[in-house]
Structures are given as C-alpha cells and as structure tokens.
Design a protein around this motif. Sequence first.
Motif, mmCIF file in Angstrom:
data_model
loop_
_atom_site.group_PDB
_atom_site.id
_atom_site.type_symbol
_atom_site.label_atom_id
_atom_site.label_comp_id
_atom_site.label_asym_id
_atom_site.label_seq_id
_atom_site.Cartn_x
_atom_site.Cartn_y
_atom_site.Cartn_z
ATOM 1 N N VAL A 15 0.841 -1.200 0.000
ATOM 2 C CA VAL A 15 0.000 0.000 0.000
ATOM 3 C C VAL A 15 0.877 1.251 0.000
ATOM 4 N N LEU A 16 1.890 1.280 0.860
ATOM 5 C CA LEU A 16 2.803 2.423 0.907
ATOM 6 C C LEU A 16 3.550 2.579 -0.415
ATOM 7 N N HIS A 17 3.953 1.458 -0.997
ATOM 8 C CA HIS A 17 4.656 1.472 -2.286
ATOM 9 C C HIS A 17 3.814 2.184 -3.342
ATOM 10 N N HIS A 18 2.549 1.821 -3.428
ATOM 11 C CA HIS A 18 1.704 2.428 -4.450
ATOM 12 C C HIS A 18 1.265 3.848 -4.088
ATOM 13 N N LEU A 19 1.228 4.158 -2.814
ATOM 14 C CA LEU A 19 1.002 5.556 -2.430
ATOM 15 C C LEU A 19 2.126 6.438 -2.960
ATOM 16 N N VAL A 20 3.366 5.968 -2.802
ATOM 17 C CA VAL A 20 4.507 6.719 -3.322
ATOM 18 C C VAL A 20 4.468 6.759 -4.845
ATOM 19 N N TYR A 21 4.205 5.606 -5.461
ATOM 20 C CA TYR A 21 4.205 5.534 -6.933
ATOM 21 C C TYR A 21 3.182 6.503 -7.533
ATOM 22 N N PHE A 22 1.950 6.464 -7.046
ATOM 23 C CA PHE A 22 0.913 7.316 -7.622
ATOM 24 C C PHE A 22 1.087 8.780 -7.223
ATOM 25 N N SER A 23 1.772 9.030 -6.115
ATOM 26 C CA SER A 23 2.086 10.418 -5.752
ATOM 27 C C SER A 23 3.071 11.018 -6.746
ATOM 28 N N ALA A 82 -6.674 5.954 -5.693
ATOM 29 C CA ALA A 82 -7.159 6.802 -6.784
ATOM 30 C C ALA A 82 -8.285 7.717 -6.314
ATOM 31 N N ILE A 83 -9.213 7.172 -5.506
ATOM 32 C CA ILE A 83 -10.322 7.979 -4.983
ATOM 33 C C ILE A 83 -9.802 9.078 -4.063
ATOM 34 N N VAL A 84 -8.858 8.738 -3.199
ATOM 35 C CA VAL A 84 -8.314 9.717 -2.251
ATOM 36 C C VAL A 84 -7.588 10.842 -2.991
ATOM 37 N N ILE A 85 -6.767 10.500 -3.986
ATOM 38 C CA ILE A 85 -6.050 11.535 -4.757
ATOM 39 C C ILE A 85 -7.042 12.443 -5.474
ATOM 40 N N ALA A 86 -8.031 11.844 -6.128
ATOM 41 C CA ALA A 86 -9.025 12.640 -6.854
ATOM 42 C C ALA A 86 -9.798 13.545 -5.895
ATOM 43 N N GLY A 87 -10.176 12.991 -4.729
ATOM 44 C CA GLY A 87 -10.928 13.790 -3.756
ATOM 45 C C GLY A 87 -10.122 14.962 -3.216
ATOM 46 N N LEU A 88 -8.858 14.748 -2.907
ATOM 47 C CA LEU A 88 -8.009 15.827 -2.390
ATOM 48 C C LEU A 88 -7.774 16.896 -3.441
ATOM 49 N N LYS A 89 -7.660 16.480 -4.709
ATOM 50 C CA LYS A 89 -7.476 17.476 -5.768
ATOM 51 C C LYS A 89 -8.749 18.278 -6.010
ATOM 52 N N VAL A 90 -9.896 17.625 -5.889
ATOM 53 C CA VAL A 90 -11.174 18.318 -6.104
ATOM 54 C C VAL A 90 -11.375 19.423 -5.069
ATOM 55 N N ILE A 91 -10.999 19.149 -3.817
ATOM 56 C CA ILE A 91 -11.186 20.161 -2.762
ATOM 57 C C ILE A 91 -9.979 21.097 -2.652
ATOM 58 N N HIS A 92 -9.036 20.959 -3.600
ATOM 59 C CA HIS A 92 -7.839 21.819 -3.631
ATOM 60 C C HIS A 92 -7.066 21.769 -2.312
ATOM 61 N N ALA A 145 -9.493 4.555 -12.520
ATOM 62 C CA ALA A 145 -9.400 5.637 -13.509
ATOM 63 C C ALA A 145 -10.280 6.827 -13.149
ATOM 64 N N ILE A 146 -10.665 6.939 -11.889
ATOM 65 C CA ILE A 146 -11.623 7.982 -11.489
ATOM 66 C C ILE A 146 -11.109 9.391 -11.762
ATOM 67 N N GLU A 147 -9.795 9.573 -11.663
ATOM 68 C CA GLU A 147 -9.240 10.911 -11.918
ATOM 69 C C GLU A 147 -9.462 11.323 -13.370
ATOM 70 N N ALA A 148 -9.356 10.379 -14.284
ATOM 71 C CA ALA A 148 -9.586 10.697 -15.699
ATOM 72 C C ALA A 148 -11.035 11.101 -15.931
ATOM 73 N N TYR A 149 -11.958 10.429 -15.250
ATOM 74 C CA TYR A 149 -13.374 10.737 -15.435
ATOM 75 C C TYR A 149 -13.783 12.044 -14.753
ATOM 76 N N ILE A 150 -13.247 12.289 -13.550
ATOM 77 C CA ILE A 150 -13.687 13.454 -12.774
ATOM 78 C C ILE A 150 -12.867 14.695 -13.103
ATOM 79 N N LEU A 151 -11.536 14.595 -13.003
ATOM 80 C CA LEU A 151 -10.696 15.776 -13.183
ATOM 81 C C LEU A 151 -10.429 16.086 -14.649
ATOM 82 N N ASN A 152 -10.206 15.043 -15.450
ATOM 83 C CA ASN A 152 -9.969 15.266 -16.887
ATOM 84 C C ASN A 152 -11.259 15.308 -17.689
#
Length: 393
Positions: free
Chosen positions: A42-50, A348-358, A125-132
């Motif tokens: 989990v930590l590995h992919h948190l770093v990777y996607f960050s 993916a959901i957490v990253i998208a949510g944090l970006k949405v609320i700036h 892929a939620i970021e592509a659907y919501i943010l993009n």
Amino acid sequence: MFIERNVRIIMNLRHIGSLSPQKEERLYFIDNLRGALTVLVVLHHLVYFSIYNEVLTQGSIGVVMGLLFLAFNQTFFMGTFFLISGYFVPLSIERNGTTRFIKDRSIRFLIPFIFYIFILSQVQAIEAYILNQEPFTWQTYFSHLTYGPMWYVELLFVFVCLYAVWAKFMSKNKLSVVRQSTPPTYRMFTVFVMILAAGYFTIRLWVPALDLPGGSPKVQSFVGLFTASGYDLPQYVGLFILGIIAYQRNWFRNTPDSMGRAGFGIAIGASILLLPLVLLFGVDGLQFSGGWNWTSLVYSLWEALFCVGVILGLIIFFRRRVFHQGKGWSFLSAHSFVIYIIHIPIIAIVIAGLKVIHFPPSFMFLAMILITIPLCFLLSYIIKQIPFASKIL
C-alpha cells in the motif's frame, strides 16, 4: 539473558510441531510477515501514484527518495509473496487433493481477478473521469481496463496450476518427494543467488529493469500479459519454486537464526560494494537496466543478493520477534488479501478527492497516507462481512 533465550527457544519450538500435513501448526510469524508486506505494498503504491500524479513536486528531494524507496522495494517485496505462496501450496494439495485445490483456487483467484478488470479498473481511472472530464463511454471504458495489482493473482494462479499438474504426475508415478527437516546451507543460497542473477541479466536483454526504455516490445507485451514488472519474472518463478523446496525441507522453521543476521548483512554489504559501481558507470545511457554490458551484470548480481538477503533476514526476524498474533496482527492477517485487492482504487479515490477540494499540495502526500491506510482497513472489514465475498476472500 539465559532465561530470555530459553523462553524464546521454547516459544519457537511450539511452532515446529510435526511434519505431518494433518498436524501442521499455523506459522503465525509468516501470517504477520505477509500482513506487514501488504501494508508495504500500500505504501509502495502511495509513493508511486504520488509521483505519477505529481502530488510530489518533480525534481524535489521527495521524488528522489520516493524513487529509491520504490526501487529497493521492487527487489524483494512481491517475490516474498511468491515464496510464501509456494511454501503452502504443497500442503494444500496434500490436504485437499489436486481437483479440489484447483477448484478452490479458481474461485479465490479468478473471481476477484475478473471483478477487478471489469469493475475496479474503472474506479482506478476515477481521476480521468472526474478531473480530466472524460465521458464515460464504451471507448473510454475499454481504454481503462487493467488488471492493476491483480497481475500477482493471475501469475500465482498459473504457478499453482503448473505445480498441481506436476504433483499429480509425481503422485501417479509414485515419485512424490518425502518431506524432511533439513536446514538450508549457505552453499544452497549461493547457488540460488547465482541462478537468480543470471535470470535477471538474461530477461533484461529484452525487458529492461524498472520499466526503463529499450528492449524488445514484443517480448515486453507478451510478459506484460502476466506481470506488471516482467524484468523481475525470474525472481517470481525462482522464489515460488524455492518456497516449495522450503516446505519439503521445513526451512521456515529450521533455518538457523544466524542466517537472518547474515542475510541483512549481505544485503547491506552488496549495496555498499556494488551499487556505487552501477551509479558511477551504469547510469549514463541507462546501461545498468539491461543489455550486454558489465554494469547490467553487476546490477543483476546486486539485486539477487539484496533480494535473498532481505527475505532471509525478514523471515528470521519475524520468527524471532513477531511470532505472536494479537488483535492487530490477527485482523491484518485475515484482511490482507482484501486490502491488496482494493488499495489502488482507494488511492485513486483519495487523490481525486483531495485534488477536487484543492487540498494544500505541501500536505497532500501525508494526507493520502493518513486517509488511505485506515480506509483500506475499514473497507476490507466491511467487505469481509458480506456472506458471498467472505466465502471467496
């Protein structure tokens, strides 16, 4: 010291027990190790996607440290899962028989694998659907289909099926291996390290290390059907087979404690002696990642030494220090497979949510950790309460 040492010996003896598959005692320290590795994934992919989603600023010290974290993890953490799985496969076949074993593994592996590809991949892929603001169409749906972390389940299913066929053949011809409690030797591990290093060097002629450029696109596409990191395929094959041998010789119980200390020492020593050579002579042109050159060979040797050393050290450490299961370890052990399946969609959901609320970028990575890990635990618990899901998972 004398009392503490004897208490430890007595506690370890409780794990040894009989070699009979009917009386095999549960190796709680292996359950704990598998749970700890799941958190590391989990930590590995948190770093990777960050890094991938630029949560960490490009060129910053955070990205450099993150890449080092990913590179060192990659040398051993998924291979350890294959080693552990290989250890328990023969026992499962002995208890259940080949037909029931394949049936059970088909349900446990293939249903989550298919569910991830067709459902959870879209959540990933939620970021592509919501943010993009990509429209949800059949075209975008198919473009985002992926096996995500479930490549491990797919490849493991291939391995266990191949072993089941082999075990059936051996049994039919009365060639079954008699299980013995024979401790490993340094010579055995040396031979394995040499074979593993040769495997790394060979496959990286076509599939460069760390997904770096070069190699053969055709070979990479074929290997990519089974694993997201084809350059480590020799590690996965080798450690799964080593796990089977470890079961036959009872290595998880009888490996001397001194080998654990030696393992960590070898991993550190190899990093001190070999990695500087790679960094000095192999980074230019990324030669270390693969090809007919000596830096690729040195890097392959370092990775094999580091892999075997760290895994050996971790097994002995957990056997000596983390062999009890309290509520925390018991929960993690029972839910680790579910956590493994759902953690990337949650990230993916957490990253998208944090970006949405700036959310402030400086604190976003820390927020991701503090939200994602508890959320993985919570959702895994809820999923395990679902009757149908609990039977599969």
